[in-house]
Enzyme design. Structure first.
Site, PDB file in Angstrom:
ATOM      1  N   SER A 156      39.459  37.253 -71.363  1.00  0.00           N
ATOM      2  CA  SER A 156      39.475  36.120 -72.297  1.00  0.00           C
ATOM      3  C   SER A 156      39.665  36.628 -73.720  1.00  0.00           C
ATOM      4  CB  SER A 156      38.148  35.358 -72.236  1.00  0.00           C
ATOM      5  OG  SER A 156      38.118  34.358 -73.243  1.00  0.00           O
ATOM      6  N   TYR A 170      29.082  34.960 -71.582  1.00  0.00           N
ATOM      7  CA  TYR A 170      30.508  34.849 -71.235  1.00  0.00           C
ATOM      8  C   TYR A 170      31.339  35.875 -71.997  1.00  0.00           C
ATOM      9  CZ  TYR A 170      35.170  32.816 -70.661  1.00  0.00           C
ATOM     10  OH  TYR A 170      36.506  32.630 -70.380  1.00  0.00           O
TER      11      TYR A 170
HETATM   12  N1  LIG Z   1      40.880  27.812 -69.430  1.00  0.00           N
HETATM   13  C1  LIG Z   1      40.791  28.591 -70.476  1.00  0.00           C
HETATM   14  O1  LIG Z   1      41.100  28.209 -71.606  1.00  0.00           O
HETATM   15  C2  LIG Z   1      40.366  30.038 -70.306  1.00  0.00           C
HETATM   16  C3  LIG Z   1      40.417  30.865 -71.452  1.00  0.00           C
HETATM   17  C4  LIG Z   1      40.062  32.205 -71.304  1.00  0.00           C
HETATM   18  C5  LIG Z   1      39.701  32.703 -70.057  1.00  0.00           C
HETATM   19  N2  LIG Z   1      39.653  31.850 -68.979  1.00  0.00           N
HETATM   20  C6  LIG Z   1      39.274  32.458 -67.679  1.00  0.00           C
HETATM   21  O2  LIG Z   1      40.176  32.022 -66.696  1.00  0.00           O
HETATM   22  C7  LIG Z   1      39.501  31.996 -65.425  1.00  0.00           C
HETATM   23  C8  LIG Z   1      39.716  30.627 -64.800  1.00  0.00           C
HETATM   24  O3  LIG Z   1      39.113  29.665 -65.657  1.00  0.00           O
HETATM   25  P1  LIG Z   1      39.519  28.127 -65.655  1.00  0.00           P
HETATM   26  O4  LIG Z   1      39.545  27.709 -67.073  1.00  0.00           O
HETATM   27  O5  LIG Z   1      40.691  27.908 -64.797  1.00  0.00           O
HETATM   28  O6  LIG Z   1      38.171  27.530 -65.034  1.00  0.00           O
HETATM   29  P2  LIG Z   1      37.891  26.436 -63.915  1.00  0.00           P
HETATM   30  O7  LIG Z   1      38.849  25.322 -64.017  1.00  0.00           O
HETATM   31  O8  LIG Z   1      36.443  26.149 -64.025  1.00  0.00           O
HETATM   32  O9  LIG Z   1      38.191  27.220 -62.554  1.00  0.00           O
HETATM   33  C9  LIG Z   1      37.315  28.208 -62.084  1.00  0.00           C
HETATM   34  C10 LIG Z   1      37.702  28.591 -60.671  1.00  0.00           C
HETATM   35  O10 LIG Z   1      36.750  29.573 -60.198  1.00  0.00           O
HETATM   36  C11 LIG Z   1      36.115  29.063 -59.025  1.00  0.00           C
HETATM   37  N3  LIG Z   1      34.726  29.510 -58.970  1.00  0.00           N
HETATM   38  C12 LIG Z   1      33.716  29.171 -59.805  1.00  0.00           C
HETATM   39  N4  LIG Z   1      32.577  29.750 -59.406  1.00  0.00           N
HETATM   40  C13 LIG Z   1      32.884  30.477 -58.302  1.00  0.00           C
HETATM   41  C14 LIG Z   1      32.124  31.299 -57.421  1.00  0.00           C
HETATM   42  N5  LIG Z   1      30.788  31.493 -57.584  1.00  0.00           N
HETATM   43  N6  LIG Z   1      32.745  31.878 -56.371  1.00  0.00           N
HETATM   44  C15 LIG Z   1      34.076  31.683 -56.176  1.00  0.00           C
HETATM   45  N7  LIG Z   1      34.848  30.923 -56.968  1.00  0.00           N
HETATM   46  C16 LIG Z   1      34.245  30.333 -58.020  1.00  0.00           C
HETATM   47  C17 LIG Z   1      36.224  27.548 -59.122  1.00  0.00           C
HETATM   48  O11 LIG Z   1      36.133  26.891 -57.870  1.00  0.00           O
HETATM   49  P3  LIG Z   1      34.704  26.377 -57.226  1.00  0.00           P
HETATM   50  O12 LIG Z   1      33.974  25.676 -58.323  1.00  0.00           O
HETATM   51  O13 LIG Z   1      35.147  25.489 -56.098  1.00  0.00           O
HETATM   52  O14 LIG Z   1      34.015  27.589 -56.732  1.00  0.00           O
HETATM   53  C18 LIG Z   1      37.630  27.417 -59.700  1.00  0.00           C
HETATM   54  O15 LIG Z   1      38.599  27.583 -58.688  1.00  0.00           O
HETATM   55  C19 LIG Z   1      38.043  32.310 -65.718  1.00  0.00           C
HETATM   56  O16 LIG Z   1      37.792  33.672 -65.456  1.00  0.00           O
HETATM   57  C20 LIG Z   1      37.915  32.015 -67.189  1.00  0.00           C
HETATM   58  O17 LIG Z   1      36.873  32.732 -67.793  1.00  0.00           O
HETATM   59  C21 LIG Z   1      39.959  30.551 -69.077  1.00  0.00           C
END
Ligand SMILES: NC(=O)c1ccc[n+]([C@@H]2O[C@H](COP(=O)([O-])OP(=O)(O)OC[C@H]3O[C@@H](n4cnc5c(N)ncnc54)[C@H](OP(=O)(O)O)[C@@H]3O)[C@@H](O)[C@H]2O)c1
Length: 267
Positions: A156, A170
């Site tokens: 991130s 985080y």
């Molecule tokens: N979106 C952004 O702006 C952003 C920015 C920087 C970094 N990121 C990083 O990108 C990655 C994805 O984030 P996102 O924004 O797409 O978040 P999201 O929409 O909340 O998706 C998270 C994914 O991880 C899964 N997950 C959560 N807890 C889990 C567990 N204990 N075991 C297995 N799977 C799990 C969720 O499915 P379930 O809930 O069904 O398990 C979902 O598929 C993360 O690492 C986040 O830190 C995102």
């Protein structure tokens, strides 16, 4: 006749015949990356905790290629091992591991609880390590000197700059993941496995929904590229890091953030 001055490959971004695992591939950034890998020709396994979400995402993504879904709670070491065993039972080679599943805990400093450290570090930092450890035999079998196997960690920009709203566990977990990326890159390079990280800026997702609903327009207006991230931005970096085009990259942290963190002025 081909010009012998060039050592070329007919399609630098073709992933046909490659096998990929994308954790957290049921929504948000994971589904964006899985779609890109599928369109480039890879066979993809996605995973998340929720079996219904897995089935729905598999259905959605099947339009783009051969996709399977395996539910697993990756905050648990035994579940990381179980997922790795299932993946390796399906194929003795794994070309691409995308460690994307992640979570965030927002709470003020004064009340930030112990659980918010354990749960975030377990999923964001320890799970990628446990999965690499368990999947190493399959990654080693897939890697070759001119086309290594790939580990792509999703970090991130919260670990590249200091975000306006603090996220103690985080940001720390992502900084740890960035450094783990470099540590593993050094060790696994000679074994024909590259390790790189993507550091996303703001992308619409469930994790970011509240923030982007509240201040998404302001974030976009301040970004050098004047917008939030889009699906293709994440699909593109995933395909690049999984493909022959990035064979000579390892240990890098690549911000995909419209310039937000990379051009931060500090004023
Ligand atoms: N979106 C952004 O702006 C952003 C920015 C920087 C970094 N990121 C990083 O990108 C990655 C994805 O984030 P996102 O924004 O797409 O978040 P999201 O929409 O909340 O998706 C998270 C994914 O991880 C899964 N997950 C959560 N807890 C889990 C567990 N204990 N075991 C297995 N799977 C799990 C969720 O499915 P379930 O809930 O069904 O398990 C979902 O598929 C993360 O690492 C986040 O830190 C995102």
């Amino acid at each position: 006749m081909a010009d012998s001055r060039f050592t070329t490959h007919p399609d630098l971004f073709d992933l046909s015949g490659k096998y990929a695992l994308v954790t957290g591939g049921t929504r948000g950034i994971g589904v964006m990356m899985a779609r890109g890998l599928l369109q480039a020709g890879a066979r993809v396994v996605i995973s998340s905790r929720n079996a219904d979400a897995c089935a729905e995402a598999q259905q959605l993504l099947s339009e783009f290629g051969d996709v399977q879904a395996i539910p697993a709670d990756l905050s648990r070491h035994d579940e990381c091992r179980r997922l790795a065993d299932l993946v390796q039972a399906d194929s003795e080679r794994l070309d691409i591991l995308v460690n994307n599943a992640g979570s965030m805990w927002r709470e003020p400093l004064e009340t930030f609880p112990d659980e918010a450290w354990d749960s975030v570090l377990d999923l964001n930092l320890k799970a990628p390590f446990w999965l690499v450890q368990a999947l190493l035999p399959a990654l080693r079998r897939a890697g070759a000197a001119d086309d290594p196997a790939r580990i792509i960690n999703v970090g991130s920009i919260a670990a590249v700059h200091v975000a306006e709203s603090p996220n103690y566990s985080y940001a720390s977990s992502k900084a740890g993941l960035h450094q783990l990326t470099r540590v593993l890159a050094r060790e696994l390079g000679p074994q024909h496995v590259t390790v790189n990280a993507v550091a996303p800026g703001p992308f619409p997702s469930q994790m970011m929904a509240a923030t982007l609903d509240a201040i998404g327009d302001t974030i976009a207006a301040k970004a050098p590229l004047r917008r939030l991230g889009r699906d293709d931005d994440m699909a593109g970096i995933a395909v690049f890091l999984a493909s022959r085009a990035s064979s000579y990259l390892t240990g890098t942290i690549i911000p995909v953030d419209g310039g937000i963190a990379t051009t931060a002025t500090g004023t």
